[in-house]
Design a protein around this motif. Structure first.
Motif, PDB file in Angstrom:
ATOM      1  N   CYS A  61       8.319   9.586   4.236  1.00  0.00           N
ATOM      2  CA  CYS A  61       8.347   8.262   4.860  1.00  0.00           C
ATOM      3  C   CYS A  61       9.671   7.955   5.554  1.00  0.00           C
ATOM      4  O   CYS A  61       9.692   7.234   6.547  1.00  0.00           O
ATOM      5  CB  CYS A  61       8.074   7.170   3.828  1.00  0.00           C
ATOM      6  N   CYS A  64      10.480   7.762   9.330  1.00  0.00           N
ATOM      7  CA  CYS A  64      10.062   6.659  10.193  1.00  0.00           C
ATOM      8  C   CYS A  64      10.424   5.273   9.630  1.00  0.00           C
ATOM      9  O   CYS A  64      10.638   4.335  10.397  1.00  0.00           O
ATOM     10  CB  CYS A  64       8.553   6.678  10.415  1.00  0.00           C
ATOM     11  N   HIS A  65      10.418   5.137   8.303  1.00  0.00           N
ATOM     12  CA  HIS A  65      10.612   3.811   7.693  1.00  0.00           C
ATOM     13  C   HIS A  65      11.990   3.677   7.060  1.00  0.00           C
ATOM     14  O   HIS A  65      12.386   4.521   6.269  1.00  0.00           O
ATOM     15  CB  HIS A  65       9.592   3.569   6.579  1.00  0.00           C
ATOM     16  N   ARG A 156       2.765  -7.673   1.099  1.00  0.00           N
ATOM     17  CA  ARG A 156       1.326  -7.478   1.229  1.00  0.00           C
ATOM     18  C   ARG A 156       0.643  -7.911  -0.050  1.00  0.00           C
ATOM     19  O   ARG A 156       1.139  -7.640  -1.138  1.00  0.00           O
ATOM     20  CB  ARG A 156       1.001  -5.992   1.486  1.00  0.00           C
ATOM     21  N   TYR A 162      -2.426  -1.875  -2.468  1.00  0.00           N
ATOM     22  CA  TYR A 162      -2.611  -1.804  -1.018  1.00  0.00           C
ATOM     23  C   TYR A 162      -1.970  -0.536  -0.451  1.00  0.00           C
ATOM     24  O   TYR A 162      -2.608   0.220   0.282  1.00  0.00           O
ATOM     25  CB  TYR A 162      -2.029  -3.046  -0.340  1.00  0.00           C
ATOM     26  N   MET A 258       0.134   4.443  12.495  1.00  0.00           N
ATOM     27  CA  MET A 258       0.654   5.470  11.580  1.00  0.00           C
ATOM     28  C   MET A 258      -0.415   6.532  11.332  1.00  0.00           C
ATOM     29  O   MET A 258      -1.474   6.224  10.795  1.00  0.00           O
ATOM     30  CB  MET A 258       1.077   4.843  10.248  1.00  0.00           C
TER      31      MET A 258
END
Ligand code: HEC
Length: 330
Positions: A61, A64-65, A156, A162, A258
């Motif tokens: 991850c 990108c994050h 979220r 989620y 994504m």
């Protein structure tokens, strides 16, 4: 009677609201079969899973994050993935130091010549960000900015479930197929290939092959994926405009920028756990839940101590009340 009428009207309103919610929208996120260890009054994070989750974040991850609200030292805080009681100060924890040093960051302070150098991170540094700014992030991801994951758990609804459902919920390989929407055309002279337009190919999903969550709902038709957009049943959105089939029975979910990230064996866990898609999704979701609420462990143990204390106090007060008033008629 009037009260009864108001009550029934209220209930009917609620039912309409509930059914409106059920139609359309995304599939309901579900938790892993074994549940979340950190839920409930006394639940705690599973440290081994947090460590694996960090590994997934770091290896997959983090390209990108960002996670701007976390510093490497947080990984060694009590309740954190690499907490070691031998090092109450995480800045001294050799594991945390080593993890930080694996990341080259742009030094926030200039060197003697006034330039900003890259240097290995220290426990005091915040997590390395993959892009210098949102525009660079957008340019690299087809126009969508990968959100910062520091507090995605809180941002979220049903955060951990989620993230778990979203990451493990992309459809299986066999539902995708390609179809040609415009034939290759040959402009100009026959042997000049430079002005040929290539055939346009579209990715379509056979909705009848979708198995979403534990539901046995059946869909008939095809979902069209635009380039750079990926269907996911847990992504809030609307599939109707891209569904060739009965719009009243369009699959739940939406499209996001994504691509599917988890493929079995994409990481090799250092503790030997088998890296299935569900396992990786579980671990990274738990890691993000911890990141969103790193003090939960403390809060819960303190909360429990306070409850016990208040319980004892209540009993003592009850008996002293009985004793003080025992000779008074009331
Ligand atoms: C190749 C880049 C890339 C990688 C690698 C990647 N993501 Fe994403 N992610 C994106 C982009 C782009 C978006 C925004 C999608 C959109 O809004 O259309 C996104 C969105 C998300 C979202 C938010 C969805 C929402 O509700 O808005 C979550 C959660 C997420 N990613 C988790 C992860 C996790 C966990 C990993 C590692 C396993 C990961 N991502 C790896 C690019 C990436």
């Amino acid at each position: 009677m009037k009260a009864f009428r108001i009550l029934t009207a209220g209930l009917a309103g609620l039912m309409i609201a509930a059914s409106a919610h059920a139609a359309g929208g995304a599939a309901h996120p579900h938790e892993p079969e074994e549940g979340w260890p950190f839920e409930g009054v006394t639940g705690q994070f599973d440290q081994a899973s947090l460590q694996r989750g960090y590994q997934v974040y770091q290896e997959i991850c983090s390209s990108c994050h960002s996670m701007k609200l976390l510093s490497y030292r947080n990984l060694g805080d009590p309740g954190g993935p690499f907490y070691d009681p031998e090092y109450p100060n995480p800045n001294d924890n050799p594991f945390v130091k080593a993890i930080a040093a694996q990341n080259e960051i742009l030094s926030p302070t200039p060197n003697d010549a006034g330039d900003f150098d890259f240097r290995p991170a220290t426990p005091a540094d915040t997590f390395r960000s993959p892009y210098p700014n949102d525009n660079a992030a957008r340019a690299a991801n087809g126009g969508a900015v990968p959100p910062d994951l520091s507090v995605i758990y809180k941002a979220r609804h049903d955060g951990a479930s989620y993230v778990y459902s979203l990451l493990s919920g992309y459809p299986d390989e066999e539902v995708y197929s390609e179809r040609v929407v415009a034939e290759a055309s040959d402009g100009g002279t026959p042997d000049d290939e430079s002005d040929d337009t290539p055939a346009q190919v579209q990715t379509v999903i056979d909705a009848s092959k979708l198995h979403i969550g534990h539901g046995d709902e059946h869909y008939e038709g095809y979902l069209i994926q635009n380039p750079g957009q990926y269907y996911n049943p847990y992504m809030p959105g609307d599939t109707v405009p891209q569904f060739e089939g009965d719009p009243r029975h369009a699959p739940p979910g939406g499209f996001l920028a994504m691509p599917p990230q988890l493929i079995a064996g994409r990481v090799e866990y250092s503790d030997g756990t088998e890296a299935t898609v569900e396992q990786m999704a579980h671990d990274v979701a738990q890691f993000l839940a911890w990141a969103g609420e790193p003090k939960q462990t403390n809060r819960k143990s303190l909360g429990l101590a306070v409850m016990v204390y208040l319980g004892i106090l209540t009993i003592l007060l009850w008996f002293s009340y009985k004793r003080i008033w025992r000779n008074v008629e009331h």
